[in-house]
Design a protein around this motif. Structure first.
Motif, PDB file in Angstrom:
ATOM      1  N   VAL A 186       9.971   0.961  -9.255  1.00  7.08           N
ATOM      2  CA  VAL A 186       9.402  -0.191  -8.779  1.00  7.08           C
ATOM      3  C   VAL A 186       7.771   0.760  -8.773  1.00  7.08           C
ATOM      4  O   VAL A 186       6.940   0.054  -9.261  1.00  7.08           O
ATOM      5  CB  VAL A 186       9.489  -0.201  -6.943  1.00  7.08           C
ATOM      6  N   ASP A 187       7.739   2.120  -8.709  1.00  9.21           N
ATOM      7  CA  ASP A 187       5.974   2.680  -8.611  1.00  9.21           C
ATOM      8  C   ASP A 187       5.970   2.661 -10.052  1.00  9.21           C
ATOM      9  O   ASP A 187       5.087   2.883 -11.133  1.00  9.21           O
ATOM     10  CB  ASP A 187       6.539   4.444  -8.640  1.00  9.21           C
ATOM     11  N   HIS A 188       7.492   3.082 -11.268  1.00  6.62           N
ATOM     12  CA  HIS A 188       7.100   2.539 -12.849  1.00  6.62           C
ATOM     13  C   HIS A 188       6.439   1.059 -13.134  1.00  6.62           C
ATOM     14  O   HIS A 188       5.546   1.118 -14.074  1.00  6.62           O
ATOM     15  CB  HIS A 188       8.117   2.948 -13.714  1.00  6.62           C
ATOM     16  N   TYR A 189       7.450   0.366 -12.516  1.00  2.00           N
ATOM     17  CA  TYR A 189       7.048  -1.445 -12.707  1.00  2.00           C
ATOM     18  C   TYR A 189       5.317  -1.537 -12.201  1.00  2.00           C
ATOM     19  O   TYR A 189       4.252  -2.006 -12.844  1.00  2.00           O
ATOM     20  CB  TYR A 189       7.491  -1.884 -12.065  1.00  2.00           C
ATOM     21  N   LEU A 190       5.420  -0.513 -10.898  1.00  2.00           N
ATOM     22  CA  LEU A 190       3.905  -0.787 -10.639  1.00  2.00           C
ATOM     23  C   LEU A 190       2.104   0.163 -11.044  1.00  2.00           C
ATOM     24  O   LEU A 190       1.513  -0.677 -11.638  1.00  2.00           O
ATOM     25  CB  LEU A 190       3.242  -0.208  -9.514  1.00  2.00           C
ATOM     26  N   LEU A 191       3.325   0.866 -12.008  1.00  2.00           N
ATOM     27  CA  LEU A 191       2.090   1.941 -12.891  1.00  2.00           C
ATOM     28  C   LEU A 191       2.246   0.340 -14.455  1.00  2.00           C
ATOM     29  O   LEU A 191       0.935   0.506 -15.238  1.00  2.00           O
ATOM     30  CB  LEU A 191       2.597   2.832 -13.665  1.00  2.00           C
ATOM     31  N   LEU A 192       2.681  -0.237 -14.438  1.00  2.00           N
ATOM     32  CA  LEU A 192       2.677  -0.667 -15.859  1.00  2.00           C
ATOM     33  C   LEU A 192       1.396  -2.575 -15.427  1.00  2.00           C
ATOM     34  O   LEU A 192       1.423  -2.904 -16.208  1.00  2.00           O
ATOM     35  CB  LEU A 192       3.749  -1.080 -16.567  1.00  2.00           C
TER      36      LEU A 192
ATOM     37  N   GLY B  77       0.819  -1.234  -0.323  1.00  2.00           N
ATOM     38  CA  GLY B  77      -0.121   0.242  -0.077  1.00  2.00           C
ATOM     39  C   GLY B  77       0.902   1.309  -0.240  1.00  2.00           C
ATOM     40  O   GLY B  77       0.388   2.136  -0.366  1.00  2.00           O
ATOM     41  N   ASN B  78       2.217   1.220   0.643  1.00  2.00           N
ATOM     42  CA  ASN B  78       2.725   2.754   0.395  1.00  2.00           C
ATOM     43  C   ASN B  78       3.528   2.707  -1.356  1.00  2.00           C
ATOM     44  O   ASN B  78       4.214   3.609  -0.549  1.00  2.00           O
ATOM     45  CB  ASN B  78       4.334   2.263   1.278  1.00  2.00           C
ATOM     46  N   ASP B  79       3.417   2.219  -1.930  1.00  2.00           N
ATOM     47  CA  ASP B  79       3.135   2.165  -3.081  1.00  2.00           C
ATOM     48  C   ASP B  79       1.923   2.813  -4.281  1.00  2.00           C
ATOM     49  O   ASP B  79       1.645   1.853  -3.985  1.00  2.00           O
ATOM     50  CB  ASP B  79       4.075   1.382  -4.528  1.00  2.00           C
ATOM     51  N   GLN B  80       2.315   4.316  -4.277  1.00  2.00           N
ATOM     52  CA  GLN B  80       0.805   4.314  -5.159  1.00  2.00           C
ATOM     53  C   GLN B  80       0.213   4.687  -6.698  1.00  2.00           C
ATOM     54  O   GLN B  80       1.305   5.895  -6.869  1.00  2.00           O
ATOM     55  CB  GLN B  80      -0.073   4.927  -4.065  1.00  2.00           C
TER      56      GLN B  80
ATOM     57  N   ALA C 171      -1.730  12.297 -13.202  1.00  2.00           N
ATOM     58  CA  ALA C 171      -1.724  11.038 -12.305  1.00  2.00           C
ATOM     59  C   ALA C 171      -0.092  10.930 -12.430  1.00  2.00           C
ATOM     60  O   ALA C 171       0.451  11.406 -12.797  1.00  2.00           O
ATOM     61  CB  ALA C 171      -2.669   9.393 -13.305  1.00  2.00           C
ATOM     62  N   VAL C 172       0.142  10.374 -11.498  1.00  2.00           N
ATOM     63  CA  VAL C 172       1.768   9.953 -10.776  1.00  2.00           C
ATOM     64  C   VAL C 172       1.349   8.851  -9.740  1.00  2.00           C
ATOM     65  O   VAL C 172       0.234   7.891  -9.168  1.00  2.00           O
ATOM     66  CB  VAL C 172       1.731  11.627  -9.938  1.00  2.00           C
ATOM     67  N   GLY C 173       2.404   8.164 -10.089  1.00  2.00           N
ATOM     68  CA  GLY C 173       2.844   6.887  -9.440  1.00  2.00           C
ATOM     69  C   GLY C 173       4.008   7.036  -8.166  1.00  2.00           C
ATOM     70  O   GLY C 173       5.500   8.082  -8.774  1.00  2.00           O
ATOM     71  N   VAL C 174       4.157   7.139  -7.500  1.00  2.00           N
ATOM     72  CA  VAL C 174       5.016   7.234  -6.363  1.00  2.00           C
ATOM     73  C   VAL C 174       4.395   6.813  -5.173  1.00  2.00           C
ATOM     74  O   VAL C 174       3.928   5.660  -4.990  1.00  2.00           O
ATOM     75  CB  VAL C 174       4.148   8.736  -5.689  1.00  2.00           C
ATOM     76  N   PHE C 175       5.466   6.739  -3.986  1.00  2.00           N
ATOM     77  CA  PHE C 175       5.730   5.530  -2.737  1.00  2.00           C
ATOM     78  C   PHE C 175       5.967   7.265  -1.723  1.00  2.00           C
ATOM     79  O   PHE C 175       6.003   8.379  -1.929  1.00  2.00           O
ATOM     80  CB  PHE C 175       6.891   4.824  -3.001  1.00  2.00           C
ATOM     81  N   ALA C 176       5.548   5.976  -0.511  1.00  2.00           N
ATOM     82  CA  ALA C 176       5.548   7.348   0.469  1.00  2.00           C
ATOM     83  C   ALA C 176       6.339   7.363   1.165  1.00  2.00           C
ATOM     84  O   ALA C 176       6.965   6.761   0.842  1.00  2.00           O
ATOM     85  CB  ALA C 176       4.680   6.138   2.064  1.00  2.00           C
TER      86      ALA C 176
END
Length: 333
Positions: A143-149, A115-118, A183-188
Motif C-alpha cells: 500500500v505504500d507503493h500505492y501511496l507513492l503513486l 498517517g502511519n504510511d509515509q 526517498a522511501v515509502g514505508v509504514f510504521a
C-alpha cells in the motif's frame, strides 16, 4: 510491530484455493459453531484482543478462536486456503487474493490509515514534486507503493519520472538512512527507522489521501452466504468492543499494547496514525459513490493499480466483494 502489507500472493493463490476446495463457495474449514478469526500487528485490529479478553464474543453466543499471526502474509494465505473463517486485512490484499481465485467478502471497515504510511525524503527534498529524477525505494505492490503513486499523481508526476528502487520495506528504510536512495515509502514502525536520517521528513502521508488505505474484516464468501447470523454476531461484537474501549480507555490501551509487545506510550504513538471507524463511518464508506471515501470507488482504483503494477493480469472481479448489510443491522445501542 506494524503489519507488512504484501500484495504479491497471486502467483500461489490459485493452487492454494483449489487445494482447499473452497473457491466455489463451499463450506469453509471452520463451521458455524467454532470459528477462527485471524489478525496481526496493526492498531486497527488490536481491539479484537480486547473483545476476547473481556468476553464480548461469548456475550453474543460466539465460540471464537482468535488467532494472532506474526506474519501478516501468513494470515492472508490462511484465509484464502480455508484455514480461517475470517481475517483482518487491507482492501489491497483482499483484491489481490480475489485475483488469485479466492472468494472473499468484506463485511466491516475496521479503520483507515491516517498517517502511519509515509513518503519520507532526504534533506533538500521538500515536496513530492522534488522527487523528479530522484531514487525512491519502496516495496513493490504494498500500500505504500500505492501511496507513492497517488502522491506522484497529485504532484503531476508518474512513476516513470522517478527511479524506483524495489526493496523490502525494512531494507528500503535502511537504504534510505544509509544515503543509498533519496526517498522511501514505508509504514510504521519503519517510519521511525527512516526518520533517523538527520534532516529527513515526511513529504506525503496516508493522512493526505483519506480513504486510500482501508483495513477490513474479511470472511470467506461461502461462510457469509451460509452463516449470516454468525457474521452478524461478530460484527456486533466489534462495535460493542469499541464502546467498551471508549468507557475503559486506559485498560484497553494496556491490553492492546501488551498484544503488540510495546509500551502503552509507544502504542499511543502508533494508534494516532490510525482512525478506527464508527458504525456511521462504516455506513458512509459502504455507500456507492465516486470519491476516495467510497469503498467501491477505492476498490476500482486499487484494482487498476494492481494491473498497472503488473501484480495481476486482469482486473479482479468486484461483484460480491462488499457487503454492508451486517453493519446496517447493528443494534443502535
Amino acid at each position: 510491530m506494524i503489519r507488512r502489507r504484501v500484495l504479491a500472493l497471486t502467483a500461489i493463490l490459485p493452487l492454494a484455493v483449489l487445494a482447499a476446495g473452497c473457491s466455489s463457495g463451499g463450506e469453509p474449514a471452520a463451521g458455524p459453531g467454532r470459528i477462527t478469526i485471524g489478525f496481526s500487528a496493526w492498531p486497527g485490529w488490536f481491539p479484537w484482543q480486547v473483545a476476547a479478553e473481556q468476553g464480548l464474543f461469548t456475550k453474543h453466543g460466539l465460540d471464537v478462536e482468535l488467532k494472532y499471526f506474526d506474519s501478516y502474509t501468513d494470515s492472508l494465505t490462511a484465509l484464502s486456503t480455508g484455514n480461517l473463517t475470517a481475517n483482518s486485512q487491507t482492501l489491497n490484499d483482499t483484491l489481490s487474493s480475489v485475483s488469485g481465485g479466492a472468494q472473499q467478502t468484506i463485511v466491516l471497515v475496521n479503520d483507515n490509515s491516517t498517517g502511519n504510511d509515509q513518503i519520507i525524503a532526504a534533506p533538500g527534498i521538500n515536496a513530492v514534486a522534488d522527487l523528479k529524477g530522484k531514487r525512491v525505494a519502496v516495496e513493490q505492490g504494498t500500500v505504500d507503493h500505492y501511496l507513492l503513486l497517488l502522491a506522484l499523481e497529485k504532484a503531476g508526476l508518474t512513476q516513470s519520472d522517478i527511479e524506483l528502487k524495489p526493496l523490502l520495506t525494512d531494507a528500503a528504510a535502511a537504504a534510505f538512512v544509509a544515503g543509498q536512495v533519496d526517498a522511501v515509502g514505508v509504514f510504521a514502525p519503519f517510519t521511525s527507522t527512516a526518520l533517523q536520517l538527520p534532516g529527513s521528513k515526511a513529504i506525503a502521508t496516508s493522512a493526505d489521501f483519506p480513504g486510500a488505505i482501508p483495513d477490513h474484516l474479511v470472511f470467506d464468501a461461502g461462510f457469509v452466504r451460509d452463516h449470516g447470523d454468525t457474521v452478524q454476531a461478530v460484527v456486533q461484537t466489534w462495535f460493542d468492543t469499541l464502546a467498551w474501549i471508549e468507557v475503559n480507555p486506559d485498560k484497553a490501551m494496556d491490553i492492546m499494547a501488551k498484544r503488540a509487545g510495546v509500551s502503552a506510550a509507544d502504542y499511543r504513538g502508533y494508534d494516532a496514525g490510525t482512525t478506527i471507524f464508527s458504525r456511521e463511518q462504516n455506513l458512509a464508506a459502504f455507500e456507492s459513490g465516486d470519491t476516495p471515501a467510497n469503498l467501491d470507488h477505492q476498490a476500482r482504483s486499487i484494482a487498476e493499480f494492481l494491473v498497472e503494477a503488473k501484480l495481476v493480469d486482469t482486473m479482479p472481479p468486484l461483484d460480491g466483494l462488499l457487503e454492508s448489510r451486517f453493519v446496517r443491522a447493528v443494534a443502535a445501542s
